[in-house]
Scaffold this active site. Structure first.
Site, PDB file in Angstrom:
ATOM      1  N   GLY A 156      39.610  42.525  13.643  1.00 40.18           N
ATOM      2  CA  GLY A 156      40.485  41.396  13.966  1.00 40.18           C
ATOM      3  C   GLY A 156      41.143  41.638  15.315  1.00 40.18           C
ATOM      4  O   GLY A 156      40.697  42.473  16.110  1.00 40.18           O
ATOM      5  N   ARG A 157      42.251  40.899  15.532  1.00 43.73           N
ATOM      6  CA  ARG A 157      42.938  40.971  16.833  1.00 43.73           C
ATOM      7  C   ARG A 157      43.309  42.393  17.257  1.00 43.73           C
ATOM      8  O   ARG A 157      43.073  42.798  18.395  1.00 43.73           O
ATOM      9  CB  ARG A 157      44.241  40.159  16.750  1.00 43.73           C
ATOM     10  CG  ARG A 157      44.104  38.710  17.094  1.00 43.73           C
ATOM     11  CD  ARG A 157      45.482  38.064  17.051  1.00 43.73           C
ATOM     12  NE  ARG A 157      45.926  38.002  15.668  1.00 43.73           N
ATOM     13  CZ  ARG A 157      46.053  36.877  14.985  1.00 43.73           C
ATOM     14  NH1 ARG A 157      45.820  35.722  15.560  1.00 43.73           N
ATOM     15  NH2 ARG A 157      46.440  36.897  13.739  1.00 43.73           N
ATOM     16  N   ARG A 178      34.119  42.376   7.561  1.00 45.79           N
ATOM     17  CA  ARG A 178      33.621  41.546   6.457  1.00 45.79           C
ATOM     18  C   ARG A 178      32.652  40.493   6.990  1.00 45.79           C
ATOM     19  O   ARG A 178      31.616  40.232   6.422  1.00 45.79           O
ATOM     20  CB  ARG A 178      34.826  40.883   5.774  1.00 45.79           C
ATOM     21  CG  ARG A 178      34.600  40.458   4.365  1.00 45.79           C
ATOM     22  CD  ARG A 178      35.903  40.055   3.762  1.00 45.79           C
ATOM     23  NE  ARG A 178      36.730  39.370   4.774  1.00 45.79           N
ATOM     24  CZ  ARG A 178      37.559  38.375   4.521  1.00 45.79           C
ATOM     25  NH1 ARG A 178      37.691  37.927   3.302  1.00 45.79           N
ATOM     26  NH2 ARG A 178      38.284  37.825   5.470  1.00 45.79           N
ATOM     27  N   THR A 179      33.026  39.895   8.128  1.00 46.80           N
ATOM     28  CA  THR A 179      32.140  38.942   8.778  1.00 46.80           C
ATOM     29  C   THR A 179      31.758  39.504  10.146  1.00 46.80           C
ATOM     30  O   THR A 179      32.645  39.846  10.929  1.00 46.80           O
ATOM     31  CB  THR A 179      32.885  37.598   9.009  1.00 46.80           C
ATOM     32  OG1 THR A 179      33.578  37.281   7.811  1.00 46.80           O
ATOM     33  CG2 THR A 179      31.932  36.493   9.376  1.00 46.80           C
ATOM     34  N   THR A 237      46.826  52.429  11.296  1.00 49.17           N
ATOM     35  CA  THR A 237      48.033  51.687  11.694  1.00 49.17           C
ATOM     36  C   THR A 237      48.084  50.361  10.933  1.00 49.17           C
ATOM     37  O   THR A 237      48.836  49.463  11.300  1.00 49.17           O
ATOM     38  CB  THR A 237      48.012  51.368  13.210  1.00 49.17           C
ATOM     39  OG1 THR A 237      46.748  50.773  13.529  1.00 49.17           O
ATOM     40  CG2 THR A 237      48.237  52.592  14.053  1.00 49.17           C
ATOM     41  N   ARG A 239      47.557  49.335   6.836  1.00 47.77           N
ATOM     42  CA  ARG A 239      48.376  49.464   5.629  1.00 47.77           C
ATOM     43  C   ARG A 239      47.942  50.724   4.893  1.00 47.77           C
ATOM     44  O   ARG A 239      46.729  50.982   4.759  1.00 47.77           O
ATOM     45  CB  ARG A 239      48.215  48.252   4.709  1.00 47.77           C
ATOM     46  CG  ARG A 239      48.935  46.997   5.188  1.00 47.77           C
ATOM     47  CD  ARG A 239      50.456  47.111   5.063  1.00 47.77           C
ATOM     48  NE  ARG A 239      51.137  45.884   5.449  1.00 47.77           N
ATOM     49  CZ  ARG A 239      51.604  45.601   6.672  1.00 47.77           C
ATOM     50  NH1 ARG A 239      51.459  46.469   7.658  1.00 47.77           N
ATOM     51  NH2 ARG A 239      52.235  44.464   6.899  1.00 47.77           N
ATOM     52  N   GLU A 268      55.107  53.976   0.922  1.00 53.75           N
ATOM     53  CA  GLU A 268      56.208  54.069   1.895  1.00 53.75           C
ATOM     54  C   GLU A 268      57.548  53.818   1.226  1.00 53.75           C
ATOM     55  O   GLU A 268      57.625  52.943   0.361  1.00 53.75           O
ATOM     56  CB  GLU A 268      55.984  53.037   3.012  1.00 53.75           C
ATOM     57  CG  GLU A 268      54.779  53.384   3.844  1.00 53.75           C
ATOM     58  CD  GLU A 268      54.505  52.353   4.947  1.00 53.75           C
ATOM     59  OE1 GLU A 268      55.382  51.540   5.253  1.00 53.75           O
ATOM     60  OE2 GLU A 268      53.392  52.384   5.485  1.00 53.75           O
ATOM     61  N   HIS A 286      55.769  53.987  10.418  1.00 56.93           N
ATOM     62  CA  HIS A 286      55.399  52.566  10.509  1.00 56.93           C
ATOM     63  C   HIS A 286      56.010  51.920  11.771  1.00 56.93           C
ATOM     64  O   HIS A 286      56.820  50.995  11.677  1.00 56.93           O
ATOM     65  CB  HIS A 286      55.838  51.816   9.236  1.00 56.93           C
ATOM     66  CG  HIS A 286      55.021  50.587   8.971  1.00 56.93           C
ATOM     67  ND1 HIS A 286      54.656  50.188   7.713  1.00 56.93           N
ATOM     68  CD2 HIS A 286      54.500  49.659   9.807  1.00 56.93           C
ATOM     69  CE1 HIS A 286      53.949  49.074   7.780  1.00 56.93           C
ATOM     70  NE2 HIS A 286      53.838  48.732   9.044  1.00 56.93           N
TER      71      HIS A 286
HETATM   72  C1  DGY Z   1      53.301  43.970  10.419  1.00 57.39           C
HETATM   73  O1  DGY Z   1      53.816  43.123  11.155  1.00 57.39           O
HETATM   74  O2  DGY Z   1      52.578  43.672   9.476  1.00 57.39           O
HETATM   75  C2  DGY Z   1      53.548  45.416  10.758  1.00 57.39           C
HETATM   76  O3  DGY Z   1      53.086  46.263   9.787  1.00 57.39           O
HETATM   77  C3  DGY Z   1      55.003  45.675  11.052  1.00 57.39           C
HETATM   78  O4  DGY Z   1      55.359  44.997  12.165  1.00 57.39           O
END
Ligand code: DGY
Length: 320
Positions: A156-157, A178-179, A237, A239, A268, A286
């Site tokens: 993704g982005r 996934r795609t 970075t 989840r 967390e 985080h």
């Molecule tokens: C989000 O925005 O999902 C990050 O984990 C925290 O900014």
């Protein structure tokens, strides 16, 4: 028109706080800590909007407690803390803050990758602890980053922004998503697509960039660590629960992989003692979106979303 009533769970950056204070009747408990479950249930009782964080669980019972709720505005791009189908059933808009934290989070992935590969934190401890006795040919040797191979789990982005950083280091860029992306975009970003099971074996670095869903929970676990190189470094970075943390600890203990750079954790803010004691693991609390400018931009979007939803307009970043 009367000002909307908004329950705010935590203090936002200054400009966002000012706008909320001017344009809404703010309800809150203690803005310097997360509300308890009971405080959340009480807080949403008589408000039009809820402006909350990824640490606030918004489930069907909470939505039912907010019988007047029109909008749940999450101060985050991720929204795994919210039961979106339950909100949709109740005709409550759910919103997030996409776009503005892309580069900042990619920077964090890169910072963790560089720090883990080049043993920056170990070096800092050595110098700070007064144990450094001078330049040595074999001291704290790390992994070469330039020219290495990186695999992206998800594209993704934020993954694309991280891939641009990797490309600047002349790395080979593999990805699974996934795609699959269009071939033109793959070419433009210099990406090679791999099936999920074929992604891991060739990577010097693996960086996680998928949203947390039922399907991605423990997506990366023992099987993937077995496939990885002994020197490979895992970066997360996205989840925490996307990675099976027990399996990660075992893989690190058994030197199945070389290290990790982690900004997110399965439970967390609890971080496994084993991870905290491993020198080859770089840990961050985080911090992906944690720059002054990005947090202010996230606040601005979250406030826009919340005010629009309270007015009954379609919020700019509606998810459902
Ligand atoms: C989000 O925005 O999902 C990050 O984990 C925290 O900014």
């Amino acid at each position: 028109m009367d000002k909307p009533r908004i329950f705010l769970t935590r203090r936002l950056p200054e400009q966002s706080m000012k706008r909320l204070q001017q344009q809404a009747d703010l309800v809150h408990v203690d803005l310097d800590r997360d509300p308890t479950r009971q405080e959340l249930l009480d807080g949403v009782r008589d408000v039009d909007g809820l402006l909350c964080l990824l640490t606030n669980k918004v489930d069907a019972a909470l939505l039912d407690a907010g019988s007047r709720l029109k909008v749940v505005s999450n101060y985050a791009v991720g929204f795994n803390n919210i039961d979106v189908p339950a909100a949709t059933e109740r005709n409550i808009a759910v919103t997030n803050t996409p776009g503005v934290l892309t580069d900042c989070t990619a920077d964090m992935a890169w910072a963790l990758l560089m720090a883990a590969a080049r043993r920056v934190v170990e070096g800092d401890h050595l110098v700070r602890g007064g144990q450094w006795t001078g330049w040595e040919p074999l001291q704290l040797l790390g992994q070469e980053v330039s020219g290495a191979t990186i695999g992206f789990v998800g594209m993704g982005r934020i993954a694309k922004a991280t891939a641009k950083r990797a490309a600047a280091f002349e790395m080979r860029l593999l990805y699974w998503n996934r795609t699959r992306l269009a071939v033109d975009e793959e070419k433009q970003l210099g990406l090679e697509y791999r099936e999920f099971d074929d992604l891991f074996a060739d990577c010097d670095f693996v960086s996680i960039h998928v949203a947390l869903t039922e399907a991605t929970t423990h997506l990366v676990g023992a099987k993937q660590f077995e496939q990885m190189k002994e020197s490979a470094i895992l970066i997360n970075t996205a989840r925490g629960p996307v990675v099976d943390e027990r399996a990660l600890v075992r893989a690190l203990q058994q030197q199945q992989i070389g290290g990790a750079g982690l900004d997110v954790f399965e439970h967390e803010p609890t971080v496994a003692d084993e991870l905290r004691s491993m020198a080859q693991v770089v840990l961050a609390p985080h911090l992906g979106s944690a720059t002054i400018a990005t947090r202010e931009k996230m606040g601005s979007i979250a406030v826009d979303n919340c005010l629009a939803g309270c007015r009954g307009d379609d919020p700019p970043q509606r998810i459902n």
